[in-house]
Design a protein around this motif. Structure first.
Motif, short mmCIF file in Angstrom:
data_model
loop_
_atom_site.label_atom_id
_atom_site.label_comp_id
_atom_site.label_asym_id
_atom_site.label_seq_id
_atom_site.Cartn_x
_atom_site.Cartn_y
_atom_site.Cartn_z
N SER A 279 -1.41 9.86 -3.36
CA SER A 279 -2.34 8.83 -2.86
C SER A 279 -2.95 9.20 -1.50
CB SER A 279 -1.59 7.51 -2.73
OG SER A 279 -0.46 7.68 -1.88
N ASN A 280 -2.22 9.97 -0.69
CA ASN A 280 -2.67 10.22 0.68
C ASN A 280 -3.35 11.57 0.89
OD1 ASN A 280 -1.44 7.79 1.00
ND2 ASN A 280 0.34 8.56 2.13
N LEU B 184 -7.92 7.89 -2.51
CA LEU B 184 -7.03 6.74 -2.80
C LEU B 184 -7.54 5.97 -4.02
CD1 LEU B 184 -4.56 5.08 -1.84
CD2 LEU B 184 -6.11 3.80 -0.35
N GLY C 100 -10.20 9.94 2.65
CA GLY C 100 -8.97 9.15 2.41
C GLY C 100 -9.19 8.07 1.37
N TYR D 113 -6.43 11.72 3.09
CA TYR D 113 -6.24 11.61 4.54
C TYR D 113 -5.90 12.99 5.12
CZ TYR D 113 -6.14 6.59 3.67
OH TYR D 113 -6.47 5.31 3.28
N THR E 28 0.99 5.35 10.56
CA THR E 28 1.73 6.45 11.19
C THR E 28 1.06 6.85 12.51
OG1 THR E 28 0.45 8.33 10.33
CG2 THR E 28 2.17 7.44 8.88
N VAL F 43 -0.08 3.81 1.51
CA VAL F 43 -0.46 4.48 2.76
C VAL F 43 0.25 3.77 3.92
CG1 VAL F 43 -2.38 5.32 4.16
CG2 VAL F 43 -2.77 4.75 1.75
N SER G 74 0.84 -1.22 0.00
CA SER G 74 0.00 0.00 0.00
C SER G 74 0.86 1.26 0.00
CB SER G 74 -0.90 -0.02 1.25
OG SER G 74 -1.55 1.23 1.38
N GLY H 65 -6.24 0.77 2.16
CA GLY H 65 -6.46 2.07 2.80
C GLY H 65 -7.17 2.08 4.14
N TYR I 103 -11.38 8.65 7.01
CA TYR I 103 -11.33 7.59 5.99
C TYR I 103 -12.24 7.84 4.80
CZ TYR I 103 -8.18 4.64 8.62
OH TYR I 103 -7.06 4.15 9.25
#
Ligand code: BTN
Length: 205
Positions: A105-106, A156, A152, A109, A56, A53, A51, A177, A149
């Protein structure tokens, strides 16, 4: 040791009021500090081979930003985090930054961070009872799993389509994701909820 609970509650209330009645210099400092905390938490990272993502620590700082700074300054700290990450501070996940990462891609988020902070900030500022552990946990779950999400996963999926030429099926999207992050996010929700329980006053007066 004799811990005086009344003194603790009074101090906690005074600090809360002080934060919410701070001057512009103090507000700016708190917004910058909260953006920094998000950047630091972004360096606690577990990359996932399947992924773009990573896992974190960011969502902890996002939720705390709403709790501590409220409905305006909380989201502002997340906007600042995003903007400074674009223009040169490499403090996105894994010490990255710049336009390409921010709108990659992020991106969704990052948008979600702003919504989540605003959601928590609005409710905890307006309703003192929402800061109680039994109320804040479900609110944090909504902020985390809906506010973050929804944008996000939408972005994504769009990013996947742009880079791979087709939209992912729903299972692949969730495996990229959402699913790998659930346990870590719950740990961060519990941590942020503990901050609410310990540091925020539960009454208006
Ligand atoms: O590149 C970045 O800095 C943003 C990374 C976004 C990571 C998301 S936030 C929600 C979910 N929980 C995690 O631990 N990671 C993802």
């Amino acid at each position: 040791m004799n811990i005086n609970l009344d003194t603790y509650y009074t101090k906690r209330k005074n600090v809360f009021d002080r934060i919410h009645n701070s001057n512009n210099i103090e507000k700016t400092a708190m917004v910058v500090l909260m953006a920094c905390l998000t950047g630091i938490m972004a360096q606690i990272i577990i990359p996932l081979p399947w992924s773009p993502v990573p896992i974190t620590g960011q969502t902890f700082a996002v939720l705390v930003s709403g709790l501590i700074l409220g409905k305006k300054l909380g989201p502002l700290s997340q906007i600042l985090y995003f903007v400074l990450g674009i223009i040169g501070i490499n403090w996105f996940g894994g010490a990255t930054g710049g336009l390409e990462i921010a709108f990659g891609s992020n991106f969704g988020y990052f948008i979600g961070f702003i919504f989540a902070s605003m959601f928590i900030g609005y409710l905890t500022e307006k309703y003192a009872k929402s800061r109680k552990l039994r109320n804040i946990i479900p609110l944090m779950v909504i902020a985390n799993f809906i506010c973050i999400y929804v944008p996000g996963l939408i972005i994504l999926a769009i990013w996947f389509n742009v880079t791979q030429g087709a939209y992912p099926d729903i299972i692949s999207l969730l495996v990229m994701g959402l699913i790998p992050f659930i346990i870590g996010d719950i740990v961060k929700i519990i941590g942020a909820s503990a901050i609410s329980k310990a540091l925020l006053p539960k009454t208006v007066n």
